[in-house]
Design an enzyme around this catalytic site. Structure first.
Site, PDB file in Angstrom:
ATOM      1  N   ASN A 100      -3.407   0.495  -2.737  1.00 42.13           N
ATOM      2  CA  ASN A 100      -2.197  -0.203  -3.176  1.00 42.13           C
ATOM      3  C   ASN A 100      -1.433   0.712  -4.113  1.00 42.13           C
ATOM      4  O   ASN A 100      -1.987   1.647  -4.684  1.00 42.13           O
ATOM      5  CB  ASN A 100      -2.564  -1.448  -3.976  1.00 42.13           C
ATOM      6  CG  ASN A 100      -3.321  -2.458  -3.154  1.00 42.13           C
ATOM      7  OD1 ASN A 100      -4.522  -2.340  -2.994  1.00 42.13           O
ATOM      8  ND2 ASN A 100      -2.619  -3.423  -2.625  1.00 42.13           N
ATOM      9  N   HIS A 140       0.875  -1.187   0.000  1.00 38.42           N
ATOM     10  CA  HIS A 140       0.000   0.000   0.000  1.00 38.42           C
ATOM     11  C   HIS A 140       0.907   1.231   0.000  1.00 38.42           C
ATOM     12  O   HIS A 140       2.063   1.160   0.426  1.00 38.42           O
ATOM     13  CB  HIS A 140      -0.946  -0.057   1.205  1.00 38.42           C
ATOM     14  CG  HIS A 140      -2.054  -1.060   0.998  1.00 38.42           C
ATOM     15  ND1 HIS A 140      -3.313  -0.695   0.592  1.00 38.42           N
ATOM     16  CD2 HIS A 140      -2.065  -2.413   1.088  1.00 38.42           C
ATOM     17  CE1 HIS A 140      -4.067  -1.782   0.456  1.00 38.42           C
ATOM     18  NE2 HIS A 140      -3.340  -2.845   0.744  1.00 38.42           N
ATOM     19  N   CYS A 144      -7.886  -0.925   3.429  1.00 36.79           N
ATOM     20  CA  CYS A 144      -8.609  -1.968   4.151  1.00 36.79           C
ATOM     21  C   CYS A 144      -9.515  -1.295   5.169  1.00 36.79           C
ATOM     22  O   CYS A 144      -9.074  -0.428   5.927  1.00 36.79           O
ATOM     23  CB  CYS A 144      -7.609  -2.888   4.850  1.00 36.79           C
ATOM     24  SG  CYS A 144      -8.423  -4.121   5.878  1.00 36.79           S
TER      25      CYS A 144
END
Ligand code: HMG
Ligand code: MG
Length: 302
Positions: free
Chosen positions: A249, A209, A240
């Protein structure tokens, strides 16, 4: 170690990217995104997750999305499965690959999947066995390999322990994930080294990420170790829901631009990829998180 001459990217945008969206993204848009990614040359796409819709409402349309995709020969479609219930549901959608996901930190394991690391391995074991018996490839993801949003720094020894546990239950490939994007190149290399004590280089990928803008650097640091598989997300979508503040990401466009600039093959058409990113960014009414996509779109305007 020589830098690989070819790299495989798994676009996780439809899953990791969209799972975090507050607004409902219709299944038709997700399906169109998958189609655009495969047209751009992606050979593996992480489509969705068969998790609890109470935990992640955005992925509730998992079966509908899987059913709506016109599959292209040579492309692999994967889905996350946290337990047998998720696996049994996923099986009906015929994924090529399933992903079991654990964490290197206890606190993140509890927050994300509501159990300890040890318990998660016990839960995954029958899933892995059933998948392999059904001829479905099993990938694993290890979250928080350098840092945890609840526990802070995570040592390589925790990563090594988890890699050993995943290997022990038959997980075939392992993703080394910097969930909150705090890693820097040497720390990421240490996490990779810990993983490589239990997995072959050809069975390891990076999943970075980009919260702190380090993900391209961390990708390069992994490439220098010979790692040739990475998860990336078109337009840098994602995050998330159980790692507050973590952004998406590393953008697929940014990694492809770097790799092509280094003479490394990906099989991906960057222009088509930029179009795919523009499609989903337009839908979300948001600017792309990809610097490369932004530059190319600006250049096209002349
Ligand atoms: P739980 O509440 O402990 O589960 O959740 P449970 O077994 O006690 O069941 C409770 C209820 O959920 C029951 O329904 C079950 O049937 C249902 P009820 O009787 O109350 O109506 N249930 C399910 N429903 C649909 N699909 C399922 C399922 N399982 C149970 N598979 C659970 C445990 C694991 C299910 C939950 O914590 C969960 O779904 N967590 C997923 C969280 C998640 O998706 N996080 C994001 C993905 S991970 C990630 O992004 C990291 C990664 O990108 C790598 C990185 O960057 O680090 C991969
Ligand atoms: Mg992730």
């Amino acid at each position: 170690m020589t830098i690989p001459s070819r790299v495989k990217l798994v676009d996780v945008g439809p899953r990791d990217g969209l799972q975090n969206e507050k607004q409902t993204v219709p299944a038709a848009i997700k399906i169109e995104l998958v189609h655009r990614l495969q047209d751009a040359g992606l050979t593996e796409i992480e489509v969705t997750s068969f998790v609890s819709p109470k935990w992640v409402p955005q992925m509730a349309d998992n079966a509908e999305v899987m059913a709506g995709i016109q599959r292209k020969a040579g492309v692999r479609y994967s889905a996350l499965t946290p337990n047998m219930k998720g696996f049994e549901a996923a099986l009906l959608s015929k994924p090529d690959e399933i992903v079991v996901f654990a964490a290197a930190s206890e606190a993140f394991s509890q927050k994300n999947i509501n159990c300890s690391i040890e318990e998660s391995i016990e839960r995954f074991a029958p899933v892995v066995e059933a998948a392999r018996n059904a001829g479905i490839f099993v990938r694993g993801a290890m979250s928080c390999v350098v840092g945890c949003p609840y526990e802070g720094e995570v040592p390589p020894s925790s990563v090594e322990r988890l890699a050993q546990l995943m290997k022990g239950i038959g997980v075939q490939h392992i993703g080394v994930a910097d969930t909150i994007g705090v890693g820097t190149p040497k720390k990421v290399q240490a996490a990779m080294e810990a993983t490589l004590k239990h997995y072959d280089l050809n069975d390891v990928s990076g999943h970075f990420h980009d919260t702190y803008g380090q993900a391209v650097g961390n990708t390069l640091a992994s490439l220098e170790m010979g790692v040739w598989q990475f998860d990336t997300s078109v337009a840098g979508l994602g995050g998330c829901p159980y790692a507050k503040g973590a952004t998406g990401n590393v953008a697929t466009e940014d990694v492809v631009y770097m790799l092509h600039g280094m003479g490394i093959e990906t099989g991906i058409d960057l222009d088509k990829l930029v179009d795919a990113g523009a499609f989903i960014s337009d839908f979300l009414q948001r600017k792309s998180n990809s610097r490369v996509a932004t530059a190319i779109l600006n250049k096209r305007l002349g």
